[in-house]
Design an enzyme around this catalytic site. Sequence first.
Site, PDB file in Angstrom:
ATOM      1  N   LYS A 198       0.827  -1.209   0.000  1.00  0.00           N
ATOM      2  CA  LYS A 198       0.000   0.000   0.000  1.00  0.00           C
ATOM      3  C   LYS A 198       0.864   1.263   0.000  1.00  0.00           C
ATOM      4  O   LYS A 198       0.542   2.257  -0.669  1.00  0.00           O
ATOM      5  CB  LYS A 198      -0.926  -0.008   1.214  1.00  0.00           C
ATOM      6  CG  LYS A 198      -2.054  -1.029   1.117  1.00  0.00           C
ATOM      7  CD  LYS A 198      -2.931  -0.756  -0.107  1.00  0.00           C
ATOM      8  CE  LYS A 198      -4.073  -1.728  -0.229  1.00  0.00           C
ATOM      9  NZ  LYS A 198      -4.914  -1.470  -1.422  1.00  0.00           N
ATOM     10  N   THR A 243     -15.769  -6.415   4.669  1.00  0.00           N
ATOM     11  CA  THR A 243     -15.580  -6.960   3.332  1.00  0.00           C
ATOM     12  C   THR A 243     -15.027  -8.383   3.436  1.00  0.00           C
ATOM     13  O   THR A 243     -14.575  -8.808   4.501  1.00  0.00           O
ATOM     14  CB  THR A 243     -14.609  -6.087   2.533  1.00  0.00           C
ATOM     15  OG1 THR A 243     -13.338  -6.072   3.210  1.00  0.00           O
ATOM     16  CG2 THR A 243     -15.124  -4.666   2.416  1.00  0.00           C
TER      17      THR A 243
END
Length: 484
Positions: A231, A270
């Site tokens: 990331k 999620t």
Amino acid sequence: MPIPFLINVFHEGLPAWFPDPWLVAKCTTAAGALVLTKWYSSGRSNTAERKLYGRVVLMTGGTSGIGAATAFELAARGAQLILLTRHAQTDPFLVEYIDDLRARTGNNLIYAEQVDLSSLHSIRQFATRWIDNAPPRRLDLIVLCAATLTPPGGARTTTAEGIETTWMVNYLANFHLLGILSPAIRAQPFDRDLRILVPTCSSYIASPTLDTEDLHGDQAWTPSRAYARSKLALMVFAKAYQKHLDAYKRPDQLPMNARVVLVDPGLARTPGMRRWLTRGSLFGLLVYMVLYALAWLLLKDPTMAAQSLLYATMDGNLLRGAGGKLVKECMEVDCARKDVDDEAVAKKLWESSDKLIERAEKEAALKRAIAKKAQEKRDEDASRAAQQAAQVEEIEALLGAVKKGRAAKDAKEGQKKNGKKTKSAGDSNPPPRNASQIHPVFFTDKLRRPPFAVASAPHSNPIAQGYVYQDAPRGSEKSAGSRL
């Protein structure tokens, strides 16, 4: 009604049926705290709104999690969606998903392209087909929602091209895709609002630095470090890619209008988060189900997590000023690390990524060439074997036909021989016939010899084997005249 009750309570106190005031206060406080916690953890809603009819959206990760919620909201506003997914276009799940999305949004302009983000070759094939078009295809929005992670305690895995999976899917795939699509992005008209949304995660704050020789983190690898490093690398690349676009000189001498926007959607319920919390085990899944109320309270719904992405898509203020802004909770915020804007780190990361892609693609191309050659050889051997089998079958069929004809001929000859034998056997025992059949007519009727009779009288003339011909007495009426 309330006023008399309050007056009665003021003068005489609370009635006996009324619960303890302290208990009511505690329950009210607890309920209020839960409501405030849920309201705060759900995040802010998108305040920007506009129609997206006619706009072309290229999207990864649009079939699950935050990406699926974002895809639904974009399609509901009329955007033309092109979902990049690893599933084949004939996959039953993908077909049903797209049909359901079209039915719920009333938008039939939803398509899918098979792109495996764990394969550099697959990414290059799609991106090359996209840019190989004249005039350039329209492109209004790129949303890079695809990401993967390894559960805590999981083993390090690599792709078929030998690259660590988390690094490949979360960072290198996006680097490779945007690198090839760069000509198509720069070829868009000046007045087109082109945005590139790069979702990130707050885990980048705890990532190791990228200025070491081990950029991929292969030596000190852990699932959390690998995810955080990917990331951080993605954010560094996004900032550098905005500078790459700004440095391009358009033929019309107008400034570049494409904008890269970093988006932190927050923590949401999620499939990826569930996989992380359950550690990829059945026992962890059981614990997650027992404590689901806690997850529901502290984690966002995917629809609420998609609000920041929608804000980055539709807010007009993001086009003003330089690109590379970070959006969190539907507002612009600053990055928590300074090395995100470090040009030296960005340059090193860019160069190392190019070298890694070049090396991996060469090795993969060599493997594909070897595999193709081996497959061609196998196909050739199979074709040769098929031809030989066909020849053998043809020869066997020809021999079978010859044998069959010979057998038929022999059978016919045998039938003829059997017929002759039957006739000869019948001659030994002939059927009864008249005298004319026994004695053919050699003479006229006047000269025909009368029938003979076999007799053994003493006055007869003996013939061989004791049989005599007996004629009528001479001179009688029955006499045939002189004997020949």
